[in-house]
Design an enzyme around this catalytic site. Structure first.
Site, PDB file in Angstrom:
ATOM      1  N   GLU A   1     -27.309 -65.438  19.789  1.00 54.16           N
ATOM      2  CA  GLU A   1     -28.179 -66.388  20.162  1.00 54.16           C
ATOM      3  C   GLU A   1     -26.923 -67.469  18.741  1.00 54.16           C
ATOM      4  O   GLU A   1     -27.180 -68.648  18.249  1.00 54.16           O
ATOM      5  CB  GLU A   1     -29.137 -66.569  19.138  1.00 54.16           C
ATOM      6  CG  GLU A   1     -29.923 -65.047  19.812  1.00 54.16           C
ATOM      7  CD  GLU A   1     -30.761 -65.297  19.802  1.00 54.16           C
ATOM      8  OE1 GLU A   1     -31.783 -66.032  18.191  1.00 54.16           O
ATOM      9  OE2 GLU A   1     -32.031 -64.328  20.179  1.00 54.16           O
TER      10      GLU A   1
ATOM     11  N   ASN B   1     -24.651 -61.932  22.742  1.00 52.05           N
ATOM     12  CA  ASN B   1     -25.680 -61.753  23.358  1.00 52.05           C
ATOM     13  C   ASN B   1     -26.844 -63.055  23.213  1.00 52.05           C
ATOM     14  O   ASN B   1     -26.511 -63.772  21.954  1.00 52.05           O
ATOM     15  CB  ASN B   1     -26.578 -60.604  22.945  1.00 52.05           C
ATOM     16  CG  ASN B   1     -27.967 -60.096  23.638  1.00 52.05           C
ATOM     17  OD1 ASN B   1     -28.350 -60.115  24.768  1.00 52.05           O
ATOM     18  ND2 ASN B   1     -29.172 -60.558  22.668  1.00 52.05           N
TER      19      ASN B   1
ATOM     20  N   HIS C   1     -35.509 -64.097  29.156  1.00 49.45           N
ATOM     21  CA  HIS C   1     -36.677 -64.625  28.737  1.00 49.45           C
ATOM     22  C   HIS C   1     -37.116 -65.211  29.574  1.00 49.45           C
ATOM     23  O   HIS C   1     -36.915 -66.158  29.057  1.00 49.45           O
ATOM     24  CB  HIS C   1     -37.065 -64.528  26.994  1.00 49.45           C
ATOM     25  CG  HIS C   1     -36.472 -63.386  25.884  1.00 49.45           C
ATOM     26  ND1 HIS C   1     -37.700 -62.087  26.065  1.00 49.45           N
ATOM     27  CD2 HIS C   1     -35.757 -63.319  25.501  1.00 49.45           C
ATOM     28  CE1 HIS C   1     -36.823 -61.444  25.187  1.00 49.45           C
ATOM     29  NE2 HIS C   1     -35.531 -62.663  24.775  1.00 49.45           N
TER      30      HIS C   1
ATOM     31  N   GLU D   1     -32.998 -58.137  27.218  1.00 45.50           N
ATOM     32  CA  GLU D   1     -34.141 -58.450  27.259  1.00 45.50           C
ATOM     33  C   GLU D   1     -35.304 -58.587  28.342  1.00 45.50           C
ATOM     34  O   GLU D   1     -36.356 -59.741  27.371  1.00 45.50           O
ATOM     35  CB  GLU D   1     -34.183 -58.888  25.273  1.00 45.50           C
ATOM     36  CG  GLU D   1     -33.337 -58.470  24.706  1.00 45.50           C
ATOM     37  CD  GLU D   1     -33.593 -60.227  23.877  1.00 45.50           C
ATOM     38  OE1 GLU D   1     -34.419 -60.754  22.697  1.00 45.50           O
ATOM     39  OE2 GLU D   1     -32.445 -59.280  22.691  1.00 45.50           O
TER      40      GLU D   1
ATOM     41  N   ASP E   1     -37.471 -60.296  30.133  1.00 44.50           N
ATOM     42  CA  ASP E   1     -39.858 -60.371  30.383  1.00 44.50           C
ATOM     43  C   ASP E   1     -39.295 -61.696  31.084  1.00 44.50           C
ATOM     44  O   ASP E   1     -38.520 -62.162  31.185  1.00 44.50           O
ATOM     45  CB  ASP E   1     -40.725 -60.082  28.666  1.00 44.50           C
ATOM     46  CG  ASP E   1     -39.828 -60.711  27.720  1.00 44.50           C
ATOM     47  OD1 ASP E   1     -39.046 -62.197  28.378  1.00 44.50           O
ATOM     48  OD2 ASP E   1     -40.113 -60.603  26.604  1.00 44.50           O
TER      49      ASP E   1
END
Ligand code: G3I
Length: 476
Positions: free
Chosen positions: A169, A211, A248, A277, A279
């Site tokens: 990030e 990432n 996400h 990750e 979702d």
């Protein structure tokens, strides 16, 4: 010289599904050295279905939930890759400066390995979840602390982690395309490449990933900024192997069908990609299938990780974003993902054979069938003789004559690639990527036909990966 000592083939559905996942995870998919399979039966778990195309399907695991048997039953059955949700982060692993604590990280790691799963490492250099002592550091002291941290954590898990999220990030949200302001960024713009170079030296076997989130939409400035950084790293030889797309998806950051373009564009730079990750707010079955199919469409997409098991395990439980309900039952999105994975083309399995240069049409050959250590390999007309038979082992070696290994005599551009008695070193291990490149584990450089040569006798060397036809190889 005798015939090759070929290790037993990995037969995915019978003995090797988990081993395949491990080998693929650590070493990259082995498409170039394998014979295609023609059909496969539907698998009944996410991990099993993903393994059919050489990929993994993983989840984040929280150590505090490992006493919950509903949780461990689902996680143990469905997934073949694990990311520690919080336990390998900076605040967890180095709570006091120089004092490392791997209790929780090891708990997740051990559970994963004891249950036959590979592990993604998350994460080494990040603005968030820094322990207090690190938050108060700046400049060269922070830089030193960052490299010490990478060395400490990667040293503890050396050789055990398939992919590490080395940096997490680092870009700002919004339209600027700028780096995120943080103490790490203020330590100098080169902090990211320093982190990657440190990481490569600390564990040459791990794939090193950058990432981030909000980088799935190809048109977004953050995506383009990340793309420019990875392109620059590849051009300058900064060791980066993969890019993680957190994925996400929610109403502020919705899924867009150009995600596939994003994955393809990064893969074309010569890195692997992974969905790390996942979702999706509301868990639309269609959107979950779209994301799955986007990964399956890109040969260098290593696999998918969802960020938790049940909705109640999610960091955003109010979004109901995962594949299992709180009671452990499967949601419609589960079935759509499983079906998409089962519909994918099967991956080939590792084996032995000739390695043919895509540009030259000639084979990787030991000149004069020499067995002398130090003999540089070259291109030669494919003839199926023993000096052109290469067995890819589970350890990542390429063996000829049974006991000689393809060996890099150094780590820089132009390094001679030779045969040498196998001894287990990282200079004798290779990642076979589905784009046809063969990458040295120690150097991160590609197996390269010198000067784009195509003639008999063209010498083989290491060179920065360019995805050129003199760096792509296929089994004949
Ligand atoms: O365990 C303590 C508990 O003892 C305490 O009472 C409680 C009080 O707030 O906090 C608990 O710790 C929380 C921890 O999750 C475990 O549940 C932390 O406060 C909370 O900040 C932490 O959140 C994690 C978050 O990262 C922190 O940045 C989430 O679990 C985790 O899912 C999330 O994961 C991140 C990825 O690492 C990077 N990408 C985004 C993703 C989602 O935010």
């Amino acid at each position: 010289m005798g015939s090759n000592a070929i290790p037993p083939p990995i037969v995915r559905r019978k003995i090797g599904r988990l081993l395949t996942a491990l080998v693929v995870g650590v070493l990259g998919s082995a498409a170039v050295l394998v014979a295609p399979q023609t059909s496969h039966a539907a698998e009944s778990t996410l991990g099993g279905a993903a393994a059919q195309s050489g990929r993994y399907f993983g989840t984040a695991i929280a150590s505090g939930r490992l006493n919950d048997s509903t949780y461990t039953t689902i996680a143990g059955r469905e997934f073949n890759s694990v990311t520690a949700e919080n336990e390998m982060k900076i605040d967890a692993t180095e709570p006091q400066r120089g004092q490392f604590n791997f209790t929780a990280g090891d708990r997740v790691y051990n559970w994963a390995v004891q249950n036959g799963k590979q592990v993604r490492g998350h994460t080494l250099a990040w603005h968030s979840q820094q322990p207090g002592w690190m938050q108060s550091l700046s400049g060269s002291a922070l830089r030193q602390a960052m490299t010490n941290h990478i060395n400490g954590v990667m040293g503890h898990y050396k050789g055990k982690i398939a992919q590490w999220d080395v940096v997490n990030e680092a870009f700002a949200d919004g339209t600027s395309g700028a780096r995120r302001d943080s103490n790490l960024q203020r330590s100098g713009n080169d902090w990211i490449e320093v982190a990657f170079r440190t990481a490569r030296a600390a564990d040459p076997a791990a794939k090193l990933c950058y990432n981030d989130y909000n980088v799935e939409n190809w048109t977004w400035a953050k995506t383009q900024a990340m793309y420019a950084m990875v392109r620059d790293f590849k051009q300058r030889g900064v060791p980066i192997d993969c890019v993680g797309f957190q994925s996400h998806f929610n109403s502020d950051s919705p899924y867009n069908s150009n995600f596939r373009t994003t994955l393809q564009s990064f893969a074309a730079l010569g890195v692997d990609v992974a969905i790390t990750e996942l979702d999706i707010q509301g868990a639309s079955a269609t959107t979950y299938a779209n994301v799955t199919n986007d990964c399956l469409a890109v040969p260098r997409c290593l696999g998918i990780t969802v960020w938790g098991v049940r909705d109640t395990d999610s960091w955003r439980p109010e979004h109901s974003p995962l594949l299992f309900n709180g009671d452990g039952s499967k949601k419609p999105a589960y079935t759509s993902v499983l079906n998409a994975l089962n519909a994918a083309s099967p991956a080939p399995s590792p084996g032995s054979g000739q390695i043919k240069g895509v540009g030259s049409g000639r084979c990787l050959d030991v000149p004069g069938a020499s067995t002398t250590d130090g003999t540089q390999v070259n291109l030669w007309d494919c003839n199926n003789r023993t000096n052109q038979q290469w067995a890819y082992t589970a350890a990542g070696e390429l063996r000829v004559y049974g006991n000689k290994c393809l060996d890099a005599a150094g780590t820089g551009n132009g390094t001679k690639v030779q045969i040498y008695s196998c001894w287990g070193g990282d200079n004798q291990k290779w990642r076979l990527n589905s784009d046809g490149s063969i990458v040295g584990v120690q150097s991160g450089l590609c197996l390269d036909a010198t000067a784009n040569g195509t003639a008999n006798g063209t010498l083989i060397q290491l060179y920065s990966c360019s995805n050129g036809s003199n760096q792509r190889w296929a089994r004949t």
